[in-house]
Design a protein around this motif. Structure first.
Motif, short mmCIF file in Angstrom:
data_model
loop_
_atom_site.label_atom_id
_atom_site.label_comp_id
_atom_site.label_asym_id
_atom_site.label_seq_id
_atom_site.Cartn_x
_atom_site.Cartn_y
_atom_site.Cartn_z
N ILE A 329 0.84 -1.21 0.00
CA ILE A 329 0.00 0.00 0.00
C ILE A 329 0.87 1.26 0.00
CG2 ILE A 329 -1.59 1.36 1.43
CD1 ILE A 329 -2.82 -1.38 2.27
N LEU A 330 1.88 1.28 0.86
CA LEU A 330 2.73 2.46 0.95
C LEU A 330 3.58 2.64 -0.30
CD1 LEU A 330 3.83 2.24 4.71
CD2 LEU A 330 1.91 3.49 3.71
N SER A 331 4.00 1.54 -0.88
CA SER A 331 4.75 1.63 -2.14
C SER A 331 3.88 2.20 -3.25
CB SER A 331 5.28 0.24 -2.53
OG SER A 331 6.19 -0.25 -1.56
N LYS A 332 2.61 1.82 -3.27
CA LYS A 332 1.70 2.35 -4.28
C LYS A 332 1.49 3.85 -4.06
CE LYS A 332 -1.73 -0.02 -6.01
NZ LYS A 332 -3.03 -0.73 -6.24
N MET A 333 1.42 4.28 -2.81
CA MET A 333 1.29 5.72 -2.52
C MET A 333 2.45 6.49 -3.15
SD MET A 333 0.03 6.19 1.41
CE MET A 333 0.04 7.98 1.29
N GLU A 334 3.65 5.99 -2.97
CA GLU A 334 4.82 6.66 -3.52
C GLU A 334 4.79 6.67 -5.05
OE1 GLU A 334 8.69 6.44 -0.90
OE2 GLU A 334 7.84 4.43 -1.05
N ALA A 335 4.44 5.52 -5.61
CA ALA A 335 4.47 5.38 -7.07
C ALA A 335 3.39 6.22 -7.74
CB ALA A 335 4.32 3.91 -7.45
N GLN A 336 2.21 6.34 -7.11
CA GLN A 336 1.07 7.01 -7.73
C GLN A 336 0.94 8.48 -7.33
OE1 GLN A 336 -0.76 5.53 -10.06
NE2 GLN A 336 0.32 3.59 -9.82
#
Length: 583
Positions: A329-336
């Motif tokens: 979830i946190l990785s997706k926050m950074e990526a998006q």
């Protein structure tokens, strides 16, 4: 009876109040209780075995947890008793003695009748340093008592016990010598201890590793690296604050590139030292590069493993996320994300007065009932002064019983010097006054006044949750509050940003990717600036903005804001369901 005498002596000398330590360690030395001392020994040995004898790991765990011995027990015992062990700030020796006690328990478990190895360990295998002669004498007394308890007839020769400051001593003959380095080094910040730091900064070793706002124990990590064998393990019990502290950037870079973190027990908010308030961790570091970090729970059981590369973010802050869904979830926050907060908004710290109040009386900060007694020429300089406890989700408590005399350069009423004269000696002692940056009657750091005026988001320095409040009036506050102001580059209004930052997702982000002190989020400038922002559509911005207007600011419930933020980041139903189960 002799064993009981040793135990009683250890309990007596173990407590810091029984040790007359030098001023260097007075504010930072704490007794290591038995449980964390045992945890530290276990983690150090396990990591050493993982590097050097991985097939012995199950044998050691079986012995340590259940006193069970197997076919490897004698070989394992012979290996451990031969290791060279160091403590660079030993105090009365609680950690190394825990190691010796463990070896005695091991020898009893394998029915080894002779305890001659104790003498050899204390004389030849264990090396200790401490700056306190009193502590060193107590360590020697404990060693003698332990020897007598197990029938040693010969006196122990203390050939490797040094009453020295290990950080400034020339220990180069010991470089690359030790298999294990154990430690609970003193926790001392530079503030209030500049003389101690200056001694080190004037040395080649200290000047090489010094960085502003560092803790003194960092030096013990650097020193340990030089003394450790290439296949050895350093295991320390310290504050966990260096994981994200601004004053530990050089240290984290060193750990990332050179001295690899391989296991961690993070106590978090759990008290390890009784009344001594410290958020502690036990960790191992090794020269041998590792791909896995073993995470232990508070009972010192290994509960998960994480990849070494996932521990460090782009700025080399350290985060230990064992839950794969949270990491995803946190990785997706950074990526998006469309970028971090610092790219679109300014972050400011509140006022440092230098002396709010003294002996219950106002100096720069006054209670309402005290204002009437002030000269009339002073009153126009009073500003509403809020405490961080006034800040909640979205809003803040509307009134405050305090006012601050906002006295800045070239802006002071004529009576100010006579009003503050009783405190002149204290105010003149401030660094900025001594350096000629401020007049003695001015605020130490008043900041720019426009920070406190007009639209802004206000944030408490520490909070149990992600409290971000919008304010459009005058809101003056101390340095324990941060202010977010818009810029020419802001991507949406401060009202919308307030809605976004109060979403549940941002509590998750700040918990795992921000800074923490125990159970509290630390909402300092650095973690605030690094918050990723969603790429909101115009429709989403309008929807959020429509519910944030009017004097009472009728806002959407956080759960409804969550839905908009989840949509902006493109989270899947599975990810959303998982987040909705979190506190």
């Amino acid at each position: 009876m002799k064993l009981e005498k040793y135990i009683a002596l250890k309990n007596k000398y173990g407590h810091a109040k029984e040790i007359d330590t030098h001023k260097l360690y007075a504010s930072g030395a704490v007794y290591t209780p038995d449980e964390p001392a045992n945890h530290l020994a276990k983690m150090a040995i396990l990591q050493y075995l993982r590097i050097n004898k991985p097939n012995f790991v199950p044998s050691f765990e079986a012995f340590f947890e259940n006193n069970v011995v197997d076919e490897n027990a004698h070989s394992l015992f012979n290996l451990l008793k031969s290791l060279k062990v160091l403590d660079l700030a030993s105090g009365s020796g609680m950690l190394v003695l825990t190691y010796v006690e463990l070896m005695i328990r091991f020898s009893n478990a394998i029915h080894l009748n002779s305890h001659a190895f104790i003498k050899d360990m204390l004389e030849n295998k264990i090396v200790v340093f401490d700056i306190s002669e009193d502590a060193i004498n107590k360590y020697k007394e404990l060693c003698l008592a332990l020897g007598k308890a197990y029938g040693l007839r010969d006196e122990i020769q203390f050939k490797a016990v040094y009453c020295q400051n290990s950080l400034i001593s020339d220990l180069s003959p010991y470089n690359n010598t030790f298999d294990l380095i154990l430690g609970n080094p003193p926790y001392i910040g530079e503030k209030g201890n500049t003389k101690i730091f200056n001694v080190l900064k004037e040395s080649n070793f200290g000047s090489k590793w010094y960085e502003g706002k560092m803790d003194y124990f960092y030096f013990f990590i650097y020193k340990g690296y030089d003394l450790l064998k290439s296949n050895g393990v350093l295991c320390y019990l310290t504050s966990n604050y260096f994981f994200t502290a601004d004053g530990a950037k050089k240290l984290r870079n060193f750990i990332f590139e050179t001295f690899y973190l391989s296991s961690l027990l993070n106590y978090g908010a759990q008290s390890v030292f009784g009344d001594y308030k410290l958020h502690a961790a036990i960790y191992t570091l090794q020269k041998d590069k590792c791909n896995t970090v073993y995470l232990y729970n508070k009972n010192c059981n290994c509960v998960s493993e994480v990849s070494h590369e996932t521990v460090f973010d782009k700025e080399l802050n350290m985060h230990f996320i064992s839950d794969p869904m949270i990491y995803k979830i946190l990785s997706k926050m950074e990526a998006q994300s469309i970028g971090t907060l610092e790219a679109y908004y300014d972050v400011f710290q509140g006022i440092v007065s230098g002396l709010d109040r003294k002996d219950g009386e106002g100096v720069f900060v006054y209670k309402d009932k005290e204002v009437d007694r002030l000269p009339e020429s002073v009153k126009p300089f009073l500003k509403p002064f809020y405490k961080n406890s006034a800040i909640c989700h979205y809003h803040h408590k509307g009134t405050t019983p305090y006012s601050i005399l906002y006295i800045t350069k070239n802006r002071a009423p004529k009576e100010i010097e006579s009003l503050l004269f009783p405190y002149k000696a204290l105010l003149e002692n401030r660094r900025e006054v001594k350096n000629g940056v401020r007049k003695w009657y001015e605020l130490t750091w008043p900041r720019q006044e426009n920070v406190f005026l007009g639209p802004k988001i206000i944030v408490p320095q520490r909070a149990k949750a992600n409290y971000f409040a919008f304010d459009s009036g005058d809101f003056f506050a101390s340095a324990d509050i941060y202010f977010i102001k818009d810029t020419l580059f802001s991507i949406y209004s401060l009202e919308v940003l307030t809605m976004v930052l109060n979403a549940r997702l941002y509590k998750l982000w700040l918990t795992y990717k921000g800074k923490r002190k125990g159970d509290l989020l630390e909402l300092y400038a650095t973690p605030l600036k690094k918050i990723p922002l969603p790429n909101l559509s115009d429709k989403q911005k309008n929807l959020l903005n429509a519910h944030f207007s009017g004097s009472e600011q009728s806002v959407l419930p956080i759960v409804d804001v969550d839905k908009i933020i989840y949509e902006a980041y493109g989270f899947t139903p599975e990810e959303i369901k998982y987040m909705d189960t979190l506190d």
